[in-house]
Design an enzyme around this catalytic site. Structure first.
Site, PDB file in Angstrom:
ATOM      1  N   LYS A   1       0.999  -1.265  -0.159  1.00 18.27           N
ATOM      2  CA  LYS A   1       0.134  -0.035  -0.028  1.00 18.27           C
ATOM      3  C   LYS A   1       0.910   1.514  -0.024  1.00 18.27           C
ATOM      4  O   LYS A   1       0.380   2.428  -0.413  1.00 18.27           O
ATOM      5  CB  LYS A   1      -0.920   0.039   1.249  1.00 18.27           C
ATOM      6  CG  LYS A   1      -1.764  -0.959   1.447  1.00 18.27           C
ATOM      7  CD  LYS A   1      -2.519  -0.968   2.883  1.00 18.27           C
ATOM      8  CE  LYS A   1      -3.451  -2.317   3.057  1.00 18.27           C
ATOM      9  NZ  LYS A   1      -3.828  -2.031   4.522  1.00 18.27           N
ATOM     10  N   GLY A   2       1.975   1.116   0.487  1.00 15.68           N
ATOM     11  CA  GLY A   2       2.644   2.367   0.804  1.00 15.68           C
ATOM     12  C   GLY A   2       2.964   3.334  -0.188  1.00 15.68           C
ATOM     13  O   GLY A   2       3.221   4.610   0.039  1.00 15.68           O
TER      14      GLY A   2
ATOM     15  N   GLU B   1       8.345   2.539  -5.554  1.00 15.47           N
ATOM     16  CA  GLU B   1       8.222   1.992  -4.025  1.00 15.47           C
ATOM     17  C   GLU B   1       8.391   3.288  -3.497  1.00 15.47           C
ATOM     18  O   GLU B   1       9.007   4.153  -3.499  1.00 15.47           O
ATOM     19  CB  GLU B   1       9.661   1.143  -3.749  1.00 15.47           C
ATOM     20  CG  GLU B   1       9.262  -0.316  -3.657  1.00 15.47           C
ATOM     21  CD  GLU B   1       8.514  -0.803  -2.435  1.00 15.47           C
ATOM     22  OE1 GLU B   1       7.596   0.238  -1.845  1.00 15.47           O
ATOM     23  OE2 GLU B   1       8.601  -1.782  -2.009  1.00 15.47           O
TER      24      GLU B   1
ATOM     25  N   ASP C   1      13.890  -0.922   2.056  1.00 13.41           N
ATOM     26  CA  ASP C   1      14.296  -1.028   3.212  1.00 13.41           C
ATOM     27  C   ASP C   1      15.465  -2.127   3.040  1.00 13.41           C
ATOM     28  O   ASP C   1      16.899  -1.907   2.910  1.00 13.41           O
ATOM     29  CB  ASP C   1      13.420  -1.427   4.155  1.00 13.41           C
ATOM     30  CG  ASP C   1      13.810  -1.250   5.587  1.00 13.41           C
ATOM     31  OD1 ASP C   1      14.904  -1.206   5.840  1.00 13.41           O
ATOM     32  OD2 ASP C   1      12.743  -1.450   6.473  1.00 13.41           O
TER      33      ASP C   1
ATOM     34  N   PHE D   1      12.446   3.554  12.153  1.00  7.04           N
ATOM     35  CA  PHE D   1      11.174   3.278  11.502  1.00  7.04           C
ATOM     36  C   PHE D   1      10.685   4.587  10.765  1.00  7.04           C
ATOM     37  O   PHE D   1      10.299   5.504  11.678  1.00  7.04           O
ATOM     38  CB  PHE D   1      10.311   2.532  12.360  1.00  7.04           C
ATOM     39  CG  PHE D   1       9.416   1.644  11.513  1.00  7.04           C
ATOM     40  CD1 PHE D   1       9.765   0.345  11.623  1.00  7.04           C
ATOM     41  CD2 PHE D   1       8.247   1.975  10.923  1.00  7.04           C
ATOM     42  CE1 PHE D   1       8.915  -0.621  10.938  1.00  7.04           C
ATOM     43  CE2 PHE D   1       7.439   1.230  10.494  1.00  7.04           C
ATOM     44  CZ  PHE D   1       7.740  -0.219  10.414  1.00  7.04           C
TER      45      PHE D   1
ATOM     46  N   ASP E   1       3.340   3.530   6.599  1.00 11.99           N
ATOM     47  CA  ASP E   1       2.596   3.271   7.908  1.00 11.99           C
ATOM     48  C   ASP E   1       3.687   2.635   9.189  1.00 11.99           C
ATOM     49  O   ASP E   1       4.683   2.005   8.812  1.00 11.99           O
ATOM     50  CB  ASP E   1       1.276   2.228   7.711  1.00 11.99           C
ATOM     51  CG  ASP E   1       2.325   0.847   7.520  1.00 11.99           C
ATOM     52  OD1 ASP E   1       2.758   0.551   6.660  1.00 11.99           O
ATOM     53  OD2 ASP E   1       1.477   0.065   8.349  1.00 11.99           O
TER      54      ASP E   1
ATOM     55  N   ARG F   1      -0.136   6.651   7.832  1.00 14.37           N
ATOM     56  CA  ARG F   1       0.066   7.210   6.309  1.00 14.37           C
ATOM     57  C   ARG F   1      -0.552   8.463   5.821  1.00 14.37           C
ATOM     58  O   ARG F   1      -0.093   8.892   4.827  1.00 14.37           O
ATOM     59  CB  ARG F   1      -1.041   6.051   5.469  1.00 14.37           C
ATOM     60  CG  ARG F   1      -0.465   4.525   5.834  1.00 14.37           C
ATOM     61  CD  ARG F   1      -1.066   3.690   4.776  1.00 14.37           C
ATOM     62  NE  ARG F   1      -1.057   2.413   5.152  1.00 14.37           N
ATOM     63  CZ  ARG F   1      -0.184   1.404   4.618  1.00 14.37           C
ATOM     64  NH1 ARG F   1       0.992   1.684   4.064  1.00 14.37           N
ATOM     65  NH2 ARG F   1      -0.252   0.175   5.347  1.00 14.37           N
TER      66      ARG F   1
HETATM   67  C1  PRP Z   1       7.098  -1.964   3.119  1.00 11.60           C
HETATM   68  C2  PRP Z   1       7.327  -0.539   2.032  1.00 11.60           C
HETATM   69  C3  PRP Z   1       8.125  -1.428   1.043  1.00 11.60           C
HETATM   70  C4  PRP Z   1       8.714  -2.805   1.869  1.00 11.60           C
HETATM   71  C5  PRP Z   1      10.116  -2.501   1.909  1.00 11.60           C
HETATM   72  O1  PRP Z   1       5.912  -2.431   2.875  1.00 11.60           O
HETATM   73  O2  PRP Z   1       6.279  -0.138   1.762  1.00 11.60           O
HETATM   74  O3  PRP Z   1       7.059  -2.050   0.368  1.00 11.60           O
HETATM   75  O4  PRP Z   1       8.133  -2.538   3.246  1.00 11.60           O
HETATM   76  O5  PRP Z   1      10.936  -3.379   2.729  1.00 11.60           O
HETATM   77  P1  PRP Z   1      12.025  -4.305   2.165  1.00 11.60           P
HETATM   78  O6  PRP Z   1      12.911  -3.356   1.199  1.00 11.60           O
HETATM   79  O7  PRP Z   1      12.656  -4.669   3.291  1.00 11.60           O
HETATM   80  O8  PRP Z   1      11.381  -5.416   1.524  1.00 11.60           O
HETATM   81  P2  PRP Z   1       4.907  -3.405   3.920  1.00 11.60           P
HETATM   82  O9  PRP Z   1       5.403  -4.721   3.933  1.00 11.60           O
HETATM   83  O10 PRP Z   1       4.996  -2.312   5.132  1.00 11.60           O
HETATM   84  O11 PRP Z   1       3.523  -3.095   3.357  1.00 11.60           O
HETATM   85  P3  PRP Z   1       2.516  -1.820   2.960  1.00 11.60           P
HETATM   86  O12 PRP Z   1       3.313  -0.989   1.896  1.00 11.60           O
HETATM   87  O13 PRP Z   1       1.162  -2.236   2.623  1.00 11.60           O
HETATM   88  O14 PRP Z   1       2.710  -0.908   4.215  1.00 11.60           O
END
Ligand code: PRP
Length: 171
Positions: free
Chosen positions: A37-38, A93, A97, A147, A154, A160
């Site tokens: 969703k981010g 994205e 992370d 974080f 989120d 968000r």
């Molecule tokens: C978060 C963010 C990225 C991902 C990055 O998504 O939005 O998509 O983590 O992390 P990584 O590089 O360690 O893989 P999340 O899983 O929190 O879902 P969301 O976007 O729905 O909040």
């Protein structure tokens, strides 16, 4: 919470990414794939700054669930509906992370023979870029560990809605 990017800084970061994308994809009608969703807030602003013919689709994945730490597993919640064979695809994205989500998505989409596949992330961890400078093709800002929330990102589905970007203090 500590604010790391003001709304003005977010806007100027989005503008400079958009300028690069517009130059690189002129006349190519790229497909921008937002990673839900981010990324929804970032993608909505990005396409209006890019302001040239393009298409939009979304993929939904989740690795964090409601916690602070990545589960280490990327779950596909929704796939795109566009046929990307022979098309120029740009994954969008909010934050790279560990880079695991993007790595999985690259693998997933490369199997469908796009003409090109690149990645744009508003934010990327400095630690990720240091170890793997090619993880993200278009990086808005590199951010230190901690974080990050706001502008679509989120913590446990909260924050968000914030228009700027913050780092949560450890409890
Ligand atoms: C978060 C963010 C990225 C991902 C990055 O998504 O939005 O998509 O983590 O992390 P990584 O590089 O360690 O893989 P999340 O899983 O929190 O879902 P969301 O976007 O729905 O909040």
């Amino acid at each position: 919470m500590e604010r790391i990017l003001t709304t003005r800084q977010v806007r100027s970061t989005v503008r400079s990414l958009a300028a690069r994308i517009r130059a690189d994809y002129a006349d190519q009608r790229p497909i921008l794939v937002g990673v839900l969703k981010g990324s929804f807030v970032f993608l909505a602003d990005l396409i209006r700054e890019v302001n040239m013919p393009l298409e939009v689709d979304f993929v939904a994945v989740s690795s964090y669930g409601r916690g602070r730490a990545s589960s280490g597993e990327v779950q596909f919640v929704r796939d795109i509906t566009t046929d990307i064979a022979g098309r120029h695809v740009l994954l969008v994205e909010d934050i790279a992370d560990s880079g695991l989500t993007l790595e999985e998505l690259r693998r997933h989409f490369l199997g469908r023979a796009p003409a090109s596949l690149r990645v744009c992330a508003l934010l990327a961890r400095a630690s990720l870029l240091a170890g793997n400078p090619d993880a993200v093709d278009y990086v808005g800002r590199s951010v230190p560990d901690g974080f990050v929330v706001g502008y679509g990102i989120d913590f446990g589905e909260d924050y968000r809605y914030l228009p700027d970007i913050w780092v949560l203090e450890e409890e």
